[in-house]
Design a protein around this motif. Structure first.
Motif, PDB file in Angstrom:
ATOM      1  N   ALA A   2       0.829  -1.207   0.000  1.00 19.07           N
ATOM      2  CA  ALA A   2       0.000   0.000   0.000  1.00 19.07           C
ATOM      3  C   ALA A   2       0.863   1.257   0.000  1.00 19.07           C
ATOM      4  O   ALA A   2       1.775   1.391   0.805  1.00 19.07           O
ATOM      5  CB  ALA A   2      -0.906  -0.005   1.219  1.00 19.07           C
ATOM      6  N   PHE A   3       0.549   2.148  -0.884  1.00 19.38           N
ATOM      7  CA  PHE A   3       1.295   3.394  -1.035  1.00 19.38           C
ATOM      8  C   PHE A   3       0.441   4.490  -0.429  1.00 19.38           C
ATOM      9  O   PHE A   3      -0.389   5.074  -1.086  1.00 19.38           O
ATOM     10  CB  PHE A   3       1.529   3.628  -2.520  1.00 19.38           C
ATOM     11  CG  PHE A   3       2.169   4.947  -2.834  1.00 19.38           C
ATOM     12  CD1 PHE A   3       1.547   5.815  -3.700  1.00 19.38           C
ATOM     13  CD2 PHE A   3       3.367   5.307  -2.285  1.00 19.38           C
ATOM     14  CE1 PHE A   3       2.124   7.033  -4.007  1.00 19.38           C
ATOM     15  CE2 PHE A   3       3.959   6.514  -2.578  1.00 19.38           C
ATOM     16  CZ  PHE A   3       3.331   7.376  -3.445  1.00 19.38           C
ATOM     17  N   THR A   4       0.630   4.737   0.844  1.00 18.36           N
ATOM     18  CA  THR A   4      -0.273   5.646   1.541  1.00 18.36           C
ATOM     19  C   THR A   4       0.295   7.057   1.573  1.00 18.36           C
ATOM     20  O   THR A   4       1.402   7.323   1.100  1.00 18.36           O
ATOM     21  CB  THR A   4      -0.491   5.172   2.976  1.00 18.36           C
ATOM     22  OG1 THR A   4       0.780   5.221   3.625  1.00 18.36           O
ATOM     23  CG2 THR A   4      -1.013   3.774   3.028  1.00 18.36           C
ATOM     24  N   LEU A   5      -0.484   7.967   2.179  1.00 23.48           N
ATOM     25  CA  LEU A   5      -0.040   9.354   2.281  1.00 23.48           C
ATOM     26  C   LEU A   5       1.194   9.468   3.161  1.00 23.48           C
ATOM     27  O   LEU A   5       2.064  10.299   2.938  1.00 23.48           O
ATOM     28  CB  LEU A   5      -1.155  10.224   2.850  1.00 23.48           C
ATOM     29  CG  LEU A   5      -2.213  10.654   1.867  1.00 23.48           C
ATOM     30  CD1 LEU A   5      -3.301  11.417   2.587  1.00 23.48           C
ATOM     31  CD2 LEU A   5      -1.609  11.521   0.807  1.00 23.48           C
ATOM     32  N   LEU A   8       4.135   8.617   1.121  1.00 20.56           N
ATOM     33  CA  LEU A   8       4.440   9.726   0.221  1.00 20.56           C
ATOM     34  C   LEU A   8       5.164  10.832   0.968  1.00 20.56           C
ATOM     35  O   LEU A   8       6.137  11.412   0.476  1.00 20.56           O
ATOM     36  CB  LEU A   8       3.145  10.264  -0.383  1.00 20.56           C
ATOM     37  CG  LEU A   8       3.302  11.417  -1.357  1.00 20.56           C
ATOM     38  CD1 LEU A   8       4.039  10.963  -2.569  1.00 20.56           C
ATOM     39  CD2 LEU A   8       1.952  11.963  -1.737  1.00 20.56           C
ATOM     40  N   LEU A  56      14.841  25.615 -10.713  1.00 23.79           N
ATOM     41  CA  LEU A  56      13.804  25.014  -9.872  1.00 23.79           C
ATOM     42  C   LEU A  56      14.406  24.441  -8.594  1.00 23.79           C
ATOM     43  O   LEU A  56      13.915  24.687  -7.491  1.00 23.79           O
ATOM     44  CB  LEU A  56      13.098  23.909 -10.659  1.00 23.79           C
ATOM     45  CG  LEU A  56      11.967  23.183  -9.956  1.00 23.79           C
ATOM     46  CD1 LEU A  56      10.824  24.111  -9.709  1.00 23.79           C
ATOM     47  CD2 LEU A  56      11.500  22.012 -10.786  1.00 23.79           C
TER      48      LEU A  56
END
Lengths: 83, 260
Positions: A2-5, A8, A56
């Motif tokens: 699972a790639f959760t917040l 991130l 940037l």
């Protein structure tokens, strides 16, 4: 999987740390990855892609440096307490 | 009607003749609160029920004029506080710009969904403009909106939870994991688009919220594919997914063609 917040958030924190750590004058200028080195262009022309990317990174570095300290402290405390 | 709170302070004293004779004779300056203590002797409105002992002695605050002034002062304060709060919130979350994206109606939503499912026959993809920006999505089918992506995102989380439940793989944490996972991917996608647009320096009038809207349209296709998979199984899921992706790619191509 699972790639959760939270994942991130951790990933962005690590990437921002990586961007901010490399000192621009002492190291990146030698490699040629600095935003300040050799920007000889006319006024009306568009900057090249490389110059734009370095601009940037330079602006990210300037803006993010101070909040990054607090974010790092908060994340370290979180990881210490919650594991 | 004497207590019309919307009138200004000055107007209010002019429109209140019954109290002027009594009040101004005994109180030289109106804003002075001490001057009103003379009133306690003969408050005009208490003559209505002389036998009732349960009227509380509010002192100064019992006088209608003071009450009125206090109400108006409080309203002024509240109004000033509200404008200040709105200004502060506007700095972080552009609420007025967000409102544009949610100005939709049923007809727009239905036709936009049909367009997302089958964009191949639509001929005219141009967006009508008002003086400073595109027309509201309510009136223009080709304008992006954030209502459909938000609803599609929530529906996707619920439908995926439903399908997981049907396969006995469900637990309440799954909903949270699905929701934050989809949101994290959306944020990553938005960051990649914004960085790419900045680095390549393309001249465009696409705004970040527009990008968010277009990225959110893909949830409609995934919901359709998941629902189809309930009926048909794995092959139907993959075919529907491929079709939804092709339709979305065509939709994006047509819509973004005119923006660059």
């Amino acid at each position: 999987m699972a790639f959760t917040l939270w994942n991130l958030f951790e990933a962005t924190l690590l990437c921002l740390n990586a961007v901010c750590i490399l000192n621009e004058d002492r190291f990146l200028a030698k490699v040629g990855w600095s935003a300040k080195s050799g920007n000889v262009q006319g006024f009306g022309e568009h900057p090249s892609t490389k110059a734009q990317m370095f601009n940037l990174l330079h602006s990210i570095r300037t803006v993010v440096r101070i909040p990054l300290i607090f974010l790092n402290i908060v994340t370290i405390l979180f990881k210490l307490i919650l594991g | 009607m004497n207590y019309n709170a919307n009138t200004s302070g000055r107007q209010r004293y002019i429109s209140n003749p019954p109290y002027e004779g009594q009040g101004f004779a005994s109180t030289p300056k109106v804003p002075q609160v001490q001057g009103f203590s003379n009133y306690n002797a003969q408050p005009p409105y208490q003559n209505v029920n002389p036998l009732e002992q349960s009227v509380p002695n509010l002192g100064v605050l019992g006088q209608p004029m003071v009450q009125d002034m206090a109400m108006q002062y409080g309203q002024q304060l509240a109004g000033a506080g509200k404008t200040m709060l709105k200004k502060e919130v506007e700095r972080f979350v552009p609420v007025s710009k967000l409102k544009y994206y949610f100005a939709v109606d049923t007809k727009y939503v239905v036709s936009k969904l049909m367009l997302l499912f089958f964009p191949f026959t639509h001929k005219d993809w141009s967006v009508k403009y008002e003086q400073d920006g595109p027309v509201q999505p309510r009136f223009e089918i080709n304008a992006p909106d954030l209502y459909i992506p938000t609803m599609a995102y929530v529906t996707y989380v619920l439908v995926a939870g439903l399908v997981l439940g049907m396969q006995q793989r469900f637990s309440p944490e799954q909903i949270g994991i699905l929701a934050s996972s989809a949101l994290a991917w959306c944020i990553v996608e938005l960051a990649i688009y914004s960085c790419t647009l900045y680095i390549i320096q393309i001249e465009t009038n696409l705004r970040t919220l527009d990008l968010l809207a277009y990225a959110g349209y893909k949830f409609v296709g995934t919901i359709l594919s998941i629902l189809v998979s309930l009926v048909g199984g794995k092959t139907s899921y993959y075919t529907c997914l491929i079709y939804a992706n092709l339709a979305l790619a065509f939709f994006w191509y047509e819509v973004l063609k005119s923006k660059f």
